[in-house]
Motif scaffolding. Structure first.
Motif, PDB file in Angstrom:
ATOM      1  N   ASP A  18     -40.821  15.209  18.055  1.00 48.07           N
ATOM      2  CA  ASP A  18     -41.377  15.534  16.492  1.00 48.07           C
ATOM      3  C   ASP A  18     -40.955  14.432  15.635  1.00 48.07           C
ATOM      4  OD1 ASP A  18     -41.857  16.439  14.509  1.00 48.07           O
ATOM      5  OD2 ASP A  18     -41.148  18.030  14.266  1.00 48.07           O
ATOM      6  N   LEU A  19     -41.459  12.769  15.708  1.00 45.33           N
ATOM      7  CA  LEU A  19     -41.024  11.790  14.820  1.00 45.33           C
ATOM      8  C   LEU A  19     -41.256  12.383  13.232  1.00 45.33           C
ATOM      9  CD1 LEU A  19     -42.598   8.864  17.373  1.00 45.33           C
ATOM     10  CD2 LEU A  19     -40.621  10.067  17.557  1.00 45.33           C
ATOM     11  N   THR A  20     -41.757  13.268  13.064  1.00 46.20           N
ATOM     12  CA  THR A  20     -42.055  12.734  11.681  1.00 46.20           C
ATOM     13  C   THR A  20     -41.261  13.714  11.049  1.00 46.20           C
ATOM     14  OG1 THR A  20     -44.445  13.267  11.716  1.00 46.20           O
ATOM     15  CG2 THR A  20     -43.788  14.095   9.791  1.00 46.20           C
ATOM     16  N   SER A  21     -40.559  14.449  11.619  1.00 44.42           N
ATOM     17  CA  SER A  21     -39.150  15.370  10.863  1.00 44.42           C
ATOM     18  C   SER A  21     -38.168  13.837  11.933  1.00 44.42           C
ATOM     19  CB  SER A  21     -38.560  16.334  12.509  1.00 44.42           C
ATOM     20  OG  SER A  21     -40.005  17.598  12.321  1.00 44.42           O
ATOM     21  N   VAL A  22     -37.409  13.193  12.401  1.00 44.51           N
ATOM     22  CA  VAL A  22     -36.847  12.135  12.454  1.00 44.51           C
ATOM     23  C   VAL A  22     -37.032  11.593  11.960  1.00 44.51           C
ATOM     24  CG1 VAL A  22     -36.471  10.622  14.121  1.00 44.51           C
ATOM     25  CG2 VAL A  22     -36.731  12.135  15.173  1.00 44.51           C
ATOM     26  N   ILE A  23     -38.244  10.199  11.372  1.00 42.50           N
ATOM     27  CA  ILE A  23     -38.181   9.979  10.412  1.00 42.50           C
ATOM     28  C   ILE A  23     -38.124  10.680   8.800  1.00 42.50           C
ATOM     29  CG2 ILE A  23     -40.055   8.137   8.732  1.00 42.50           C
ATOM     30  CD1 ILE A  23     -41.236   7.913  11.195  1.00 42.50           C
ATOM     31  N   PHE A  24     -38.157  11.953   8.408  1.00 43.70           N
ATOM     32  CA  PHE A  24     -37.910  12.378   7.160  1.00 43.70           C
ATOM     33  C   PHE A  24     -36.172  12.508   7.071  1.00 43.70           C
ATOM     34  CE2 PHE A  24     -37.250  16.163   4.812  1.00 43.70           C
ATOM     35  CZ  PHE A  24     -37.673  15.684   3.556  1.00 43.70           C
ATOM     36  N   SER A  25     -35.518  13.069   8.008  1.00 43.12           N
ATOM     37  CA  SER A  25     -34.222  12.910   7.724  1.00 43.12           C
ATOM     38  C   SER A  25     -33.786  11.539   8.034  1.00 43.12           C
ATOM     39  CB  SER A  25     -33.940  13.331   9.785  1.00 43.12           C
ATOM     40  OG  SER A  25     -34.230  14.597   9.834  1.00 43.12           O
ATOM     41  N   ILE A  26     -34.222  10.519   8.673  1.00 41.63           N
ATOM     42  CA  ILE A  26     -33.523   9.747   8.552  1.00 41.63           C
ATOM     43  C   ILE A  26     -33.318   9.047   6.997  1.00 41.63           C
ATOM     44  CG2 ILE A  26     -33.685   7.056   9.236  1.00 41.63           C
ATOM     45  CD1 ILE A  26     -34.529   7.759  11.997  1.00 41.63           C
ATOM     46  N   LEU A  27     -34.460   8.921   6.425  1.00 41.70           N
ATOM     47  CA  LEU A  27     -34.896   8.982   5.440  1.00 41.70           C
ATOM     48  C   LEU A  27     -34.004  10.104   3.992  1.00 41.70           C
ATOM     49  CD1 LEU A  27     -39.029   8.136   5.164  1.00 41.70           C
ATOM     50  CD2 LEU A  27     -36.599   6.252   4.650  1.00 41.70           C
ATOM     51  N   MET A  28     -34.102  11.355   4.186  1.00 39.13           N
ATOM     52  CA  MET A  28     -32.924  12.143   3.401  1.00 39.13           C
ATOM     53  C   MET A  28     -31.193  11.474   4.212  1.00 39.13           C
ATOM     54  SD  MET A  28     -34.553  13.907   2.006  1.00 39.13           S
ATOM     55  CE  MET A  28     -36.219  12.794   1.183  1.00 39.13           C
ATOM     56  N   ILE A  29     -31.438  11.625   5.021  1.00 43.43           N
ATOM     57  CA  ILE A  29     -30.143  11.090   4.906  1.00 43.43           C
ATOM     58  C   ILE A  29     -29.550   9.095   4.143  1.00 43.43           C
ATOM     59  CG2 ILE A  29     -28.026   9.322   6.260  1.00 43.43           C
ATOM     60  CD1 ILE A  29     -29.494  11.351   9.055  1.00 43.43           C
ATOM     61  N   GLY A  30     -30.308   8.453   4.417  1.00 43.00           N
ATOM     62  CA  GLY A  30     -30.475   7.064   3.103  1.00 43.00           C
ATOM     63  C   GLY A  30     -29.901   7.970   1.364  1.00 43.00           C
ATOM     64  N   VAL A  31     -31.642   8.641   1.337  1.00 39.24           N
ATOM     65  CA  VAL A  31     -31.179   8.563   0.112  1.00 39.24           C
ATOM     66  C   VAL A  31     -29.481   9.526  -0.204  1.00 39.24           C
ATOM     67  CG1 VAL A  31     -32.322  10.305  -1.450  1.00 39.24           C
ATOM     68  CG2 VAL A  31     -34.339   9.125  -0.705  1.00 39.24           C
ATOM     69  N   VAL A  32     -29.410  10.376   0.327  1.00 37.39           N
ATOM     70  CA  VAL A  32     -28.191  11.044   0.084  1.00 37.39           C
ATOM     71  C   VAL A  32     -26.559  10.204   0.042  1.00 37.39           C
ATOM     72  CG1 VAL A  32     -26.683  13.165   0.985  1.00 37.39           C
ATOM     73  CG2 VAL A  32     -28.896  13.906   0.705  1.00 37.39           C
ATOM     74  N   GLY A  33     -26.899   9.022   1.117  1.00 41.49           N
ATOM     75  CA  GLY A  33     -25.983   8.834   0.643  1.00 41.49           C
ATOM     76  C   GLY A  33     -26.009   7.315   0.063  1.00 41.49           C
ATOM     77  N   MET A  34     -27.271   7.146  -0.896  1.00 42.11           N
ATOM     78  CA  MET A  34     -27.495   6.471  -2.475  1.00 42.11           C
ATOM     79  C   MET A  34     -26.897   6.483  -3.390  1.00 42.11           C
ATOM     80  SD  MET A  34     -30.702   3.946  -1.356  1.00 42.11           S
ATOM     81  CE  MET A  34     -31.107   3.601  -2.757  1.00 42.11           C
ATOM     82  N   LEU A  35     -27.494   8.568  -3.046  1.00 42.39           N
ATOM     83  CA  LEU A  35     -26.612   9.290  -4.586  1.00 42.39           C
ATOM     84  C   LEU A  35     -25.124   9.286  -4.519  1.00 42.39           C
ATOM     85  CD1 LEU A  35     -29.648  11.711  -4.910  1.00 42.39           C
ATOM     86  CD2 LEU A  35     -28.866   9.784  -6.369  1.00 42.39           C
ATOM     87  N   LEU A  36     -24.362   9.430  -3.348  1.00 42.04           N
ATOM     88  CA  LEU A  36     -23.439   9.664  -3.231  1.00 42.04           C
ATOM     89  C   LEU A  36     -22.585   7.495  -3.568  1.00 42.04           C
ATOM     90  CD1 LEU A  36     -22.961  11.828   0.589  1.00 42.04           C
ATOM     91  CD2 LEU A  36     -22.451  12.434  -2.574  1.00 42.04           C
ATOM     92  N   ASP A  37     -22.979   7.303  -3.699  1.00 41.05           N
ATOM     93  CA  ASP A  37     -22.365   5.525  -3.717  1.00 41.05           C
ATOM     94  C   ASP A  37     -22.527   5.636  -5.196  1.00 41.05           C
ATOM     95  OD1 ASP A  37     -22.120   2.864  -3.097  1.00 41.05           O
ATOM     96  OD2 ASP A  37     -24.128   2.626  -3.634  1.00 41.05           O
TER      97      ASP A  37
END
Length: 51
Positions: A18-37
């Motif tokens: 389910d590559l859509t979920s994988v890509i979405f999860s990776i993008l959300m990890i990046g967004v959360v990381g940027m917000l925490l930074d």
């Protein structure tokens, strides 16, 4: 061991092809990381000692 968390979720979705979920999860990890930074850099500016 390792049956919980976002890493398990991403790996499980990858195994399910389910590559859509994988890509979405990776993008959300990046967004959360940027917000925490951003939040931590703001806090660091507020508490930095200035002579």
């Amino acid at each position: 061991m390792g049956g919980t968390g976002i890493g398990y979720y991403v790996w499980n979705e990858w195994n399910n092809l389910d590559l859509t979920s994988v890509i979405f999860s990776i993008l959300m990890i990046g967004v959360v990381g940027m917000l925490l930074d951003l939040a931590l850099s703001t806090v660091a500016r507020l508490v930095t000692y200035q002579e």
